[in-house]
Design an enzyme around this catalytic site. Structure first.
Site, PDB file in Angstrom:
ATOM      1  N   ASP A  54       1.034  -0.900  -0.166  1.00 41.41           N
ATOM      2  CA  ASP A  54      -0.379   0.139  -0.388  1.00 41.41           C
ATOM      3  C   ASP A  54       0.415   0.909   0.126  1.00 41.41           C
ATOM      4  O   ASP A  54       0.663   2.532  -0.714  1.00 41.41           O
ATOM      5  CB  ASP A  54      -0.769   0.158   1.042  1.00 41.41           C
ATOM      6  CG  ASP A  54      -0.051  -0.557   2.461  1.00 41.41           C
ATOM      7  OD1 ASP A  54       0.650   0.259   2.508  1.00 41.41           O
ATOM      8  OD2 ASP A  54      -1.347  -0.439   3.397  1.00 41.41           O
ATOM      9  N   CYS A 108     -23.400  -5.483  -1.148  1.00 36.69           N
ATOM     10  CA  CYS A 108     -23.588  -5.433   0.711  1.00 36.69           C
ATOM     11  C   CYS A 108     -25.189  -5.061   0.264  1.00 36.69           C
ATOM     12  O   CYS A 108     -25.627  -5.227   0.528  1.00 36.69           O
ATOM     13  CB  CYS A 108     -22.629  -3.378   0.559  1.00 36.69           C
ATOM     14  SG  CYS A 108     -20.904  -3.986   0.641  1.00 36.69           S
ATOM     15  N   CYS A 128     -27.206  -3.232   2.561  1.00 38.24           N
ATOM     16  CA  CYS A 128     -26.450  -3.132   4.403  1.00 38.24           C
ATOM     17  C   CYS A 128     -25.973  -1.337   4.544  1.00 38.24           C
ATOM     18  O   CYS A 128     -25.051  -1.334   3.639  1.00 38.24           O
ATOM     19  CB  CYS A 128     -25.677  -4.526   4.285  1.00 38.24           C
ATOM     20  SG  CYS A 128     -24.851  -4.576   6.253  1.00 38.24           S
ATOM     21  N   CYS A 146     -21.411  -0.421   8.415  1.00 39.93           N
ATOM     22  CA  CYS A 146     -20.721   0.288   8.739  1.00 39.93           C
ATOM     23  C   CYS A 146     -20.633   1.269   8.292  1.00 39.93           C
ATOM     24  O   CYS A 146     -20.248   2.672   8.969  1.00 39.93           O
ATOM     25  CB  CYS A 146     -19.572  -0.120   7.103  1.00 39.93           C
ATOM     26  SG  CYS A 146     -20.044   0.043   5.715  1.00 39.93           S
ATOM     27  N   CYS A 200     -20.220   4.150  11.600  1.00 39.86           N
ATOM     28  CA  CYS A 200     -18.581   5.107  11.978  1.00 39.86           C
ATOM     29  C   CYS A 200     -19.097   6.161  12.361  1.00 39.86           C
ATOM     30  O   CYS A 200     -19.582   7.056  12.437  1.00 39.86           O
ATOM     31  CB  CYS A 200     -18.972   5.666  10.702  1.00 39.86           C
ATOM     32  SG  CYS A 200     -16.785   6.570  10.107  1.00 39.86           S
ATOM     33  N   CYS A 209     -11.861  10.081   9.178  1.00 44.27           N
ATOM     34  CA  CYS A 209     -11.223   8.023  10.340  1.00 44.27           C
ATOM     35  C   CYS A 209     -10.422   8.642  11.128  1.00 44.27           C
ATOM     36  O   CYS A 209      -9.054   9.122  11.157  1.00 44.27           O
ATOM     37  CB  CYS A 209     -10.209   7.813   8.767  1.00 44.27           C
ATOM     38  SG  CYS A 209     -10.687   5.705   9.332  1.00 44.27           S
ATOM     39  N   CYS A 254     -15.411  -0.425  11.747  1.00 38.44           N
ATOM     40  CA  CYS A 254     -16.408  -0.401   9.884  1.00 38.44           C
ATOM     41  C   CYS A 254     -16.173  -1.937  10.076  1.00 38.44           C
ATOM     42  O   CYS A 254     -16.804  -2.490   9.351  1.00 38.44           O
ATOM     43  CB  CYS A 254     -16.308   0.565   8.697  1.00 38.44           C
ATOM     44  SG  CYS A 254     -14.620   0.378   8.539  1.00 38.44           S
TER      45      CYS A 254
END
Length: 384
Positions: free
Chosen positions: A136, A190, A193, A196, A200, A216, A245
Site C-alpha cells: 500500500d 453489500c 446494508c 459500516c 462509523c 477516519c 467498520c
C-alpha cells in the site's frame, strides 16, 4: 505457455504463503479518475496517498509495457488467542488488528518476492521478464486491483471483502510484462446494508465505498500534531487505527484466520498498559513496538493517543504521571494534551487547577497555550 504458468502459480501460491491470488490486465483504472480528483478537491485525502493521481490509475506510467497485474491477499487474525493478564486499576490501550504481528509491509514484500522468484524459476529460459511488486505504499490502489482480479468486492467501507476471510486481509500486487489471462471481477454484494456507514463514529464513510479520510479515526491516530478535540472521545482507548467498520460488517462474522505465525499478536504489545507509555524512551519504544506497522510514525502519536485514552477511561491513578508530563516533557503537544486530559479526568481538583495556572505562564506555543486555557476554563466551569 502462459496459461499453464498461471495454473502453476496458483498451485504454488499456497505453498508460498499466499492465501488468495488473482490476475487482471494492466489496463487503466481510469474510471476512478473523476472520483479521486473530486476527493482531493474536497480535502478528503490525508497526504499519505501516492501524490500523482495518474500514476495510481495508469500502470504504463510506472512500468514499461505492462501486460498483467497479479494480486495477492494474506488473511490476518481478528481475535487474540490469549488476552493479557488483567490487573485491577491498570488501564490498557489497543492497537487495531491490521497492526498485530510483524509489520505487514515486510510480510507482503516477502511473499511477493517469493512469488517473483518462483515465476523466474519457471521461466528460466525466458528473457526480458520484468516485475514491479508493491504494497500500500506503492502507486496503484490495492483494493481496485484486487477487485478487478477477482479476489473480492469493495464494500461500502472502501475495504476489499473476500468470501473466505472477510475484510481481514492484507493486499499486494505485482505488475509484469507477462500476458496472463484475466480473472473475473467481483461485484459489490453489500446490498442495502449500511452498518459500516451507520456505526462509523465520525461519519467518515460516504456510503459508496469512498470516505473523507481526514475524518477516519485510523488517520487521526496517525497524525503527529494535536488531535482535534472532536475526535478525542471517539478513539476510546484505541492508540492506533480503527476497526469499527470491520467489526460491524456482516461479512466478517466468524472470520478469524491464524495461518501465519508472523501475524500472531503478542497480547502485551498490542494491548499495552497505558501509563508506562507516557515515559517510554525512544530506544525502549523501538525495541518493544518497532516491529509493528503501528510504530511507523514513531512514539509521539502513540504517547499522545495514550494520554487521550487515559482521559477517556477517566483514569485517576494516571494523574501524577500526566502532571509529570506537563512539568517535564519537552514537547508542547504532549504537555497540552496532558493538560486537556487532567481537566477531563478530575475537573474539580483545585490543586490541579492551580498547577495549570502556573504552568501556562511558561508556554510559548500558541496551540499549547490554547489547550491550557481550555482546560483551565473547563475546570473553572466545573466549580461553578
Amino acid at each position: 505457455m502462459y496459461p499453464s504458468l498461471k495454473d502453476k502459480i496458483i498451485t504454488a501460491s499456497q505453498e508460498l504463503g499466499i492465501d488468495k491470488i488473482g490476475f487482471t490486465t494492466a489496463a487503466p483504472f481510469d474510471h476512478l479518475k473523476n472520483s479521486l480528483e473530486e476527493q482531493k478537491a474536497k480535502g478528503h485525502t490525508t497526504g499519505f496517498e501516492h501524490p500523482v493521481i495518474d500514476e495510481r490509475l495508469y500502470p504504463d506510467k510506472i512500468f514499461e509495457h505492462p501486460q498483467s497485474i497479479i494480486s495477492i491477499a494474506l488473511a490476518y487474525p481478528s481475535r487474540i488467542k490469549n488476552r493479557p493478564k488483567s490487573v485491577r486499576g491498570e488501564k490498557r490501550g489497543k492497537f487495531a488488528r491490521a497492526s498485530w504481528g510483524i509489520d505487514y509491509h515486510h510480510i507482503l514484500e516477502d511473499r511477493l518476492q517469493r512469488l517473483i522468484t518462483f515465476i523466474k524459476t519457471e521461466c528460466i529460459l525466458e528473457e526480458n521478464l520484468n516485475f514491479k511488486p508493491m504494497v500500500d505504499t506503492g502507486e496503484l490502489i490495492d483494493v481496485a486491483v484486487a477487485q478487478r482480479a477477482g479476489l473480492g468486492f469493495i464494500g461500502k467501507n472502501g475495504l476489499l471483502i473476500t468470501e473466505e476471510f472477510g475484510s481481514y486481509v492484507y493486499l499486494g500486487e505485482i505488475i509484469t510484462n507477462i500476458p496472463f489471462e484475466a480473472d473475473q471481477p467481483k461485484e459489490n454484494q453489500c446490498g442495502s446494508c449500511t452498518k459500516c456507514v451507520d456505526y462509523c463514529p465520525t461519519s467518515a464513510l460516504l456510503g459508496d465505498g469512498r470516505m473523507n479520510a481526514t475524518r477516519c479515526l485510523s488517520y487521526q491516530t496517525q497524525t503527529k500534531g494535536y488531535m482535534p478535540e472532536e475526535y478525542r472521545p471517539k478513539i476510546r482507548t484505541i492508540i492506533y487505527g480503527c476497526d469499527i467498520c470491520q467489526e460491524v460488517c456482516p461479512f466478517n462474522k466468524g472470520k478469524d484466520s491464524h495461518f501465519h505465525q508472523e501475524m500472531e499478536p503478542d497480547p502485551e504489545i498490542v494491548q499495552p498498559v497505558l501509563i508506562p507509555l507516557l515515559s517510554i524512551s525512544n530506544r525502549e519504544f523501538k525495541e518493544k513496538f518497532g516491529y509493528l506497522a503501528g510504530s511507523w510514525r514513531g512514539k509521539k502519536p502513540i504517547q499522545r493517543n495514550a494520554i487521550i485514552a487515559l482521559a477517556n477511561a477517566r483514569d485517576k491513578p494516571s494523574l501524577p504521571h500526566l502532571l509529570k508530563c506537563i512539568e517535564d516533557d519537552p514537547r508542547p503537544m504532549i504537555r497540552g494534551t496532558a493538560a486537556w486530559a487532567v481537566s477531563i479526568i478530575d475537573p474539580k481538583n483545585i490543586e490541579i487547577l492551580t498547577f495549570l495556572n502556573e504552568k501556562i505562564l511558561k508556554e510559548t506555543d500558541d496551540e499549547t497555550i490554547l489547550e491550557f486555557q481550555k482546560a483551565i476554563t473547563r475546570m473553572n466551569e466545573a466549580f461553578n
